[in-house]
Enzyme design. Structure first.
Site, PDB file in Angstrom:
ATOM      1  N   ARG A  20       0.836  -1.202   0.000  1.00 48.56           N
ATOM      2  CA  ARG A  20       0.000   0.000   0.000  1.00 48.56           C
ATOM      3  C   ARG A  20       0.864   1.244   0.000  1.00 48.56           C
ATOM      4  NH1 ARG A  20      -4.738  -0.836   4.536  1.00 48.56           N
ATOM      5  NH2 ARG A  20      -5.128  -3.025   4.147  1.00 48.56           N
ATOM      6  N   SER A 106      -8.166  -0.538  -0.554  1.00 46.30           N
ATOM      7  CA  SER A 106      -9.031  -0.951   0.545  1.00 46.30           C
ATOM      8  C   SER A 106      -9.799   0.254   1.102  1.00 46.30           C
ATOM      9  CB  SER A 106      -8.213  -1.658   1.627  1.00 46.30           C
ATOM     10  OG  SER A 106      -9.041  -2.188   2.624  1.00 46.30           O
ATOM     11  N   HIS A 107      -9.639   0.539   2.393  1.00 49.44           N
ATOM     12  CA  HIS A 107     -10.360   1.651   3.029  1.00 49.44           C
ATOM     13  C   HIS A 107      -9.457   2.872   3.221  1.00 49.44           C
ATOM     14  CE1 HIS A 107      -8.278  -0.465   6.240  1.00 49.44           C
ATOM     15  NE2 HIS A 107      -8.275   0.660   6.899  1.00 49.44           N
ATOM     16  N   LYS A 116      -3.397  -6.603  -3.147  1.00 49.63           N
ATOM     17  CA  LYS A 116      -3.561  -7.778  -2.297  1.00 49.63           C
ATOM     18  C   LYS A 116      -3.314  -8.994  -3.180  1.00 49.63           C
ATOM     19  CE  LYS A 116      -6.751  -5.751   1.061  1.00 49.63           C
ATOM     20  NZ  LYS A 116      -8.087  -5.794   1.694  1.00 49.63           N
ATOM     21  N   ASP A 240     -16.643  -1.899   3.365  1.00 49.63           N
ATOM     22  CA  ASP A 240     -15.459  -1.061   3.194  1.00 49.63           C
ATOM     23  C   ASP A 240     -15.131  -0.937   1.702  1.00 49.63           C
ATOM     24  OD1 ASP A 240     -14.246  -3.552   2.647  1.00 49.63           O
ATOM     25  OD2 ASP A 240     -12.391  -2.992   3.645  1.00 49.63           O
ATOM     26  N   ASP A 242     -13.138  -2.150  -0.472  1.00 51.98           N
ATOM     27  CA  ASP A 242     -12.947  -3.290  -1.387  1.00 51.98           C
ATOM     28  C   ASP A 242     -13.820  -4.489  -1.024  1.00 51.98           C
ATOM     29  OD1 ASP A 242     -11.366  -3.842   0.909  1.00 51.98           O
ATOM     30  OD2 ASP A 242     -10.035  -5.134  -0.237  1.00 51.98           O
ATOM     31  N   ASP A 244     -14.289  -6.456   1.652  1.00 52.32           N
ATOM     32  CA  ASP A 244     -13.938  -7.626   2.466  1.00 52.32           C
ATOM     33  C   ASP A 244     -14.208  -7.415   3.950  1.00 52.32           C
ATOM     34  OD1 ASP A 244     -11.834  -5.933   3.072  1.00 52.32           O
ATOM     35  OD2 ASP A 244     -10.261  -7.232   2.276  1.00 52.32           O
ATOM     36  N   ARG A 245     -14.686  -6.205   4.329  1.00 57.17           N
ATOM     37  CA  ARG A 245     -15.058  -5.950   5.729  1.00 57.17           C
ATOM     38  C   ARG A 245     -16.500  -5.466   5.788  1.00 57.17           C
ATOM     39  NH1 ARG A 245     -12.787  -2.083   8.757  1.00 57.17           N
ATOM     40  NH2 ARG A 245     -11.943  -0.898   7.010  1.00 57.17           N
ATOM     41  N   HIS A 326     -13.585  -8.142   9.382  1.00 54.05           N
ATOM     42  CA  HIS A 326     -13.271  -9.261   8.487  1.00 54.05           C
ATOM     43  C   HIS A 326     -13.926 -10.520   9.060  1.00 54.05           C
ATOM     44  CE1 HIS A 326     -10.140  -7.508   5.859  1.00 54.05           C
ATOM     45  NE2 HIS A 326      -9.767  -6.808   6.916  1.00 54.05           N
TER      46      HIS A 326
END
Length: 466
Positions: A20, A106-107, A116, A240, A242, A244-245, A326
Site C-alpha cells: 500500500r 481498501s479503506h 492484495k 469497506d 474493497d 472484504d469488511r 473481516h
C-alpha cells in the site's frame, strides 16, 4: 532475450498484509509492472494469475501495468474487471487459477492504492513480500508473451453467495457501499433478497463523495443508521472500500462491533454443530467465554486477515473474525474474508429466529470496554516499545498473551497494546466487568506507556458498555 532489471520499491509500501502507498508519491505505475514481473516469476511460466481492480482513479493505470508485467514473465492472465476483493478470491477457485492480484487501496484515503495477493489460494504476505522486494533490486527477465482473457463472474458469484440461503420471511435492509468497489455486487445481492431494500451510495466512484468507505468508523455509518431508523427496517449493512469488511447495524440503529458480530454468527452455527472459531487478540473476552460455554472451541490469533486465513486452514476451523469486520467462513465456503457472504449469514440469523436482531444482541453478556484506540507512534519506534513492555510483563506473575503485542489479564479484565502493521501507531484496548475495573485497566496502560517519548494525551476514557 534475457534482460537484467533493477528496481527499488519505496520502503514504506511493503506492509505486513499487502502492498500500500500514496499514488505517485510512494507508489508508482512502474511498481505495478515490476510486481507483475516478480510475481510472474514466482508463479512460473504458463501458470495462470487472475487480476482485478477497485474503483479508485489510479486503479486502471496500475492494473494495465500489472498485467503487462505478468504477461512479460510468461504468465497467462485472467482479467475479471472492476470487482471487490472477495470476488477476486472467488475467481481463483472458480477459474482454478494459480494466483490472484487485486489492485486496491481498501479503506485507505482516495489518493492511496495498493495490491492484495494470493498464491495457490493462500495469502502472499509478510516475508513473501519482503523477499519479493529484495529480488527487485536485481533480477533476470526473459521476456515472454503470456495470454490475456477476460471474464465476468458477478452473476455466478452472487448465485454462490445465496446458494444455501433458504429465506422464509421478508427482510427489509439498508445497503451502503460508500461508493466503493462493493457497489455493483451489493446491488445484485439486494435484488435477490425477498423484502424491501434501499441502496446508499452504490455508484462506484473513487473520489468517495459521500463518506469514506470504512465501516469501522462510526461517522461513516450515520447515513445507514439514520435511514434504517427512518424506515424502521430490520438491518443495515455497510461495506469497506474493497468489500472484504462488513459493518452491521441492528434494528435499533446500533452498530454491532466485530467481536459481537462474530459471536452472533458462532452462536447460530453452534445450534446445529460443534465448531472451531478463531478470533483476533483485540476481541472481547465475552466472545471466548461464550463460545466455550456453548460447546465450541475458540482460538486467539494475531490481528490481520492474512494471519487469520492461514490459521483457519492450520487449525481446520469453521469460522473466524476480527474486530475490524473481516469475517471468514470455511464451513460451506472457501475460507476467505467475504463481507457479502457474512451479510447473508446475518440474514440467516434474522431468518431463523423469532427475535429481532437487537434482542439477540442484548442477550450477549455486558461488559465495560474501550473502542480500539490508536496512538500515533513512529514506525521505527513502535515495535521496540511493545517489545520492552512485553518483556517487563513477562517478569510479572500476570497472565499474558504475546502472540501479537501483549494482552494482559489482571483483576477483573484485560488490556492490550500492540504495534499496528498498517499505520505508524500503537493500538490499545481495555475491558472489564465493572466501571472501576475498566478504570484500573486504563491506568495500567497509561503507566506502561508513560516512560516512552510518545504523545499519550488522548481520550482513552471513552467507554463502551457492550
Amino acid at each position: 532475450m534475457t534482460k537484467q532489471k533493477t528496481h527499488s520499491f519505496h520502503n514504506t509500501i511493503i506492509r505486513e498484509y499487502d502492498i500500500r502507498g500514496i499514488y505517485n508519491e510512494t507508489l508508482f505505475d512502474n511498481d505495478a509492472e515490476i510486481l507483475g514481473n516478480l510475481f510472474g516469476l514466482e508463479v512460473g511460466k504458463n501458470k495462470t494469475v487472475n487480476v482485478g481492480y477497485d474503483g479508485r482513479l489510479s486503479s486502471v493505470k496500475l492494473k494495465k501495468k500489472l498485467v503487462k508485467g505478468l504477461i512479460d514473465s510468461g504468465v497467462n492472465v485472467n482479467e475479471i474487471g472492476l470487482v471487490p476483493t472477495p470476488l477476486l478470491y472467488y475467481s481463483c477457485f472458480e477459474l482454478v487459477a494459480d494466483g490472484g492480484i487485486i489492485v486496491t487501496g481498501s479503506h485507505n484515503p482516495k489518493n492511496h492504492n495498493g495490491f492484495k495477493i494470493v498464491l495457490n489460494d493462500k495469502p502472499f504476505f509478510g516475508t513473501n513480500l519482503i523477499e519479493l522486494s529484495k529480488k527487485a533490486k536485481k533480477f533476470n527477465l526473459k521476456k515472454m508473451n503470456g495470454s490475456v482473457k477476460k471474464f465476468s463472474l458477478m452473476d455466478k458469484y452472487v448465485k454462490r453467495l445465496i446458494k444455501n440461503f433458504n429465506q422464509k420471511k421478508k427482510i427489509n435492509i439498508i445497503w451502503d457501499s460508500g461508493n466503493g468497489a462493493a457497489g455493483d455486487v451489493m446491488k445484485a445481492l439486494a435484488e435477490n433478497i425477498d423484502g424491501k431494500y434501499e441502496l446508499l451510495f452504490s455508484e462506484i466512484d473513487g473520489t468517495f463523495p459521500n463518506h469514506h468507505p470504512d465501516p469501522s468508523e462510526p461517522k461513516n455509518l450515520v447515513f445507514c443508521k439514520n435511514r434504517l431508523l427512518d424506515l424502521k427496517y430490520n438491518v443495515g449493512f455497510a461495506f469497506d472500500g474493497d468489500g472484504d469488511r462488513l459493518g452491521v447495524i441492528d434494528d435499533k440503529g446500533r452498530a454491532i462491533s466485530g467481536d459481537k458480530l462474530l459471536l452472533l454468527l458462532a452462536k447460530e452455527m453452534l445450534k446445529s454443530t460443534k465448531c472451531k472459531v478463531i478470533a483476533d487478540v483485540k476481541c472481547s473476552q465475552v466472545l471466548f467465554d461464550e463460545v466455550e460455554r456453548l460447546g465450541g472451541e475458540i482460538f486467539m490469533c494475531k490481528t490481520g486477515h492474512s494471519h487469520v486465513k492461514n490459521n483457519l486452514k492450520k487449525l481446520n476451523a469453521d469460522l473466524a473474525g476480527e474486530m475490524s469486520g473481516h469475517i471468514f467462513y470455511a464451513k460451506d465456503y472457501y475460507g476467505f474474508d467475504d463481507a457479502f457472504f457474512a451479510a447473508v449469514k446475518v440474514l440467516e440469523i434474522i431468518n431463523n429466529n423469532d427475535k429481532k436482531l437487537s434482542d439477540l444482541v442484548d442477550e450477549i453478556p455486558r461488559v465495560f470496554n474501550t473502542p480500539e484506540i490508536r496512538i500515533d507512534c513512529d514506525d521505527n519506534k513502535k515495535f521496540d516499545i511493545i517489545r520492552k513492555i512485553t518483556e517487563r510483563q513477562k517478569r510479572s506473575k500476570k497472565k499474558i498473551t504475546d502472540i501479537d503485542g501483549v494482552r494482559v489479564s489482571e483483576k477483573d479484565g484485560w488490556w492490550l497494546l500492540r504495534a499496528s502493521n498498517t499505520q505508524p501507531a500503537i493500538v490499545l484496548r481495555c475491558e472489564s466487568l465493572t466501571q472501576n475495573g475498566l478504570d484500573f485497566q486504563k491506568q495500567s496502560v497509561k503507566d506502561e506507556l508513560s516512560e516512552f517519548d510518545i504523545d499519550i494525551d488522548i481520550d482513552i476514557d471513552e467507554k463502551i458498555i457492550s
